[in-house]
Write an enzyme that holds these catalytic residues in place. Structure first.
Site, PDB file in Angstrom:
ATOM      1  N   ASP A   5      -0.148   5.146   1.412  1.00  0.00           N
ATOM      2  CA  ASP A   5      -0.278   5.981   2.532  1.00  0.00           C
ATOM      3  C   ASP A   5      -0.232   5.268   3.742  1.00  0.00           C
ATOM      4  O   ASP A   5      -0.961   4.351   3.963  1.00  0.00           O
ATOM      5  CB  ASP A   5      -1.530   6.914   2.577  1.00  0.00           C
ATOM      6  CG  ASP A   5      -1.503   8.108   1.332  1.00  0.00           C
ATOM      7  OD1 ASP A   5      -0.447   8.745   1.548  1.00  0.00           O
ATOM      8  OD2 ASP A   5      -2.170   7.998   0.662  1.00  0.00           O
ATOM      9  N   LYS A  25     -10.564  -1.155  -2.221  1.00  0.00           N
ATOM     10  CA  LYS A  25     -10.306  -1.705  -0.939  1.00  0.00           C
ATOM     11  C   LYS A  25     -11.659  -1.268   0.064  1.00  0.00           C
ATOM     12  O   LYS A  25     -12.133  -0.150  -0.139  1.00  0.00           O
ATOM     13  CB  LYS A  25      -8.971  -1.279  -0.295  1.00  0.00           C
ATOM     14  CG  LYS A  25      -7.734  -1.635  -0.916  1.00  0.00           C
ATOM     15  CD  LYS A  25      -6.624  -0.908  -0.280  1.00  0.00           C
ATOM     16  CE  LYS A  25      -5.250  -0.910  -1.187  1.00  0.00           C
ATOM     17  NZ  LYS A  25      -4.095  -0.255  -0.481  1.00  0.00           N
ATOM     18  N   THR A  58      -2.536   1.330  -4.516  1.00  0.00           N
ATOM     19  CA  THR A  58      -2.859   2.372  -3.480  1.00  0.00           C
ATOM     20  C   THR A  58      -4.308   3.063  -3.893  1.00  0.00           C
ATOM     21  O   THR A  58      -4.685   2.664  -5.199  1.00  0.00           O
ATOM     22  CB  THR A  58      -2.017   3.719  -3.885  1.00  0.00           C
ATOM     23  OG1 THR A  58      -2.590   4.837  -3.122  1.00  0.00           O
ATOM     24  CG2 THR A  58      -1.787   3.994  -5.223  1.00  0.00           C
ATOM     25  N   SER A  59      -5.048   3.374  -3.070  1.00  0.00           N
ATOM     26  CA  SER A  59      -6.386   4.020  -3.143  1.00  0.00           C
ATOM     27  C   SER A  59      -6.261   5.314  -3.963  1.00  0.00           C
ATOM     28  O   SER A  59      -7.194   6.118  -4.007  1.00  0.00           O
ATOM     29  CB  SER A  59      -7.170   3.983  -1.928  1.00  0.00           C
ATOM     30  OG  SER A  59      -7.410   2.625  -1.575  1.00  0.00           O
ATOM     31  N   ASP A  96      -1.625  -0.998   6.034  1.00  0.00           N
ATOM     32  CA  ASP A  96      -1.665  -0.409   7.387  1.00  0.00           C
ATOM     33  C   ASP A  96      -3.023  -0.014   7.924  1.00  0.00           C
ATOM     34  O   ASP A  96      -3.169   0.171   9.127  1.00  0.00           O
ATOM     35  CB  ASP A  96      -0.801   1.027   7.439  1.00  0.00           C
ATOM     36  CG  ASP A  96      -1.687   2.000   6.667  1.00  0.00           C
ATOM     37  OD1 ASP A  96      -2.078   3.215   7.195  1.00  0.00           O
ATOM     38  OD2 ASP A  96      -1.911   1.779   5.584  1.00  0.00           O
ATOM     39  N   ASP A 138       0.947  -1.268  -0.085  1.00  0.00           N
ATOM     40  CA  ASP A 138       0.019   0.044  -0.030  1.00  0.00           C
ATOM     41  C   ASP A 138       0.967   1.110   0.139  1.00  0.00           C
ATOM     42  O   ASP A 138       2.106   1.193   0.178  1.00  0.00           O
ATOM     43  CB  ASP A 138      -0.845  -0.042   1.225  1.00  0.00           C
ATOM     44  CG  ASP A 138      -1.543   1.129   1.390  1.00  0.00           C
ATOM     45  OD1 ASP A 138      -2.363   1.747   0.631  1.00  0.00           O
ATOM     46  OD2 ASP A 138      -1.952   1.653   2.456  1.00  0.00           O
TER      47      ASP A 138
END
Length: 217
Positions: free
Chosen positions: A14, A139, A107-108, A164, A12
Site C-alpha cells: 500500500d 513494522k 506487507t502489513s 512509503d 511494500d
C-alpha cells in the site's frame, strides 16, 4: 540520477505498489466514528502497520479475543471492498521487468487483502510474499524485511527496499537494506534517502556478476 546496486528488491504494497488510500480512509473512518476515536490520529498511526497493531493501540482495554475478532472483521471488509485501488504509476510494468527470483513483497495487510488489492490494481503477485500472517512482529520492526532477505537467499545489505510510510521506512532501514522512498513522506525516517514518485523512468540492469543495477530518475 541515482544508481543503486543490489541482489534483490523488496517492496511494500500500500502506497508503494498500489494506492488504496480512498478505501483505507473510508474503512478506518467508519471504525473511528464507531469507537469515538480521532480519525486523524488513527490514520497517522495505522499507515504501514498491521491492522491488529492499530486496533490494540486505540482500544487497549479490549480482550485479545475481541481485538482479534475486530481485526478479522476489518480485514474482511477491506478485502471485500472493490473499487478505488490503482497501481502506483509504472509499478506493474516495472515489476514485470524484474527477475522473478529476486523480488519479494512485505506487507502489513493479510494475504487475502493483499491478493485483492494487487489484483484490482493489475500488479503481478511476486513469488515471495510475506503478509501479516507470516510476520509475527510487524513494522516498524525489521522482521519482515529480514525474513524476505533470507527467503531470497541474500544478505539484508544486498537488498533495496521500496517503501512509503514511516513505519515501513523505519523497518527497512533497521534491517540494513538500502531504502528508496516512494511518494511524499518527509518525516525523519525518510531523511537522506533517494525518492521517487512512481516507477516511470526507473530502470534495472542485470550485470554479468548477477547483481542488479537500479537507476532512479
Amino acid at each position: 540520477m541515482t544508481t543503486l546496486t543490489c541482489r534483490a528488491i523488496v517492496f511494500d504494497m500500500d502506497g508503494t505498489l498500489v494506492d488504496s488510500t480512498a478505501v483505507v480512509e473510508r474503512i478506518w473512518g467508519d471504525f473511528a466514528a464507531e469507537h469515538e476515536l480521532d480519525v486523524d490520529d488513527l490514520l497517522a498511526f495505522a499507515h504501514g502497520r498491521q491492522t491488529h497493531d492499530t486496533v490494540t493501540r486505540f482500544l487497549p482495554g479490549l480482550p485479545e479475543v475481541e481485538a482479534r475478532a475486530l481485526t478479522d472483521g476489518l480485514q474482511a471488509v477491506e478485502a471485500g471492498t472493490g473499487g478505488g485501488t490503482v497501481e502506483i504509476p509504472g509499478a506493474a510494468a516495472f515489476l514485470e521487468g524484474l527477475p522473478t527470483d529476486r523480488v519479494a513483497l512485505v506487507t502489513s495487510a493479510n494475504h487475502d487483502l493483499a491478493r485483492s488489492r494487487m489484483a484490482e490494481a493489475g500488479v503481478t503477485w511476486p513469488a515471495v510474499v510475506l503478509a501479516s500472517e507470516q510476520v509475527a512482529v510487524g513494522k516498524p520492526a525489521p522482521d519482515g524485511y529480514l525474513l524476505a532477505a533470507r527467503l531470497l537467499g541474500v544478505a539484508p545489505d544486498e537488498v533495496v527496499v521500496f517503501e512509503d510510510a514511516a513505519a515501513g521506512l523505519e523497518a527497512a532501514r533497521a534491517s540494513g537494506a538500502s531504502v528508496v522512498v516512494v511518494g511524499d513522506h518527509d518525516g525523519p525516517a525518510a531523511d537522506g534517502l533517494p525518492r521517487i514518485t512512481g516507477y516511470e523512468g526507473v530502470s534495472v540492469t542485470v550485470r554479468d556478476d548477477g547483481t542488479l543495477e537500479l537507476t532512479l530518475p
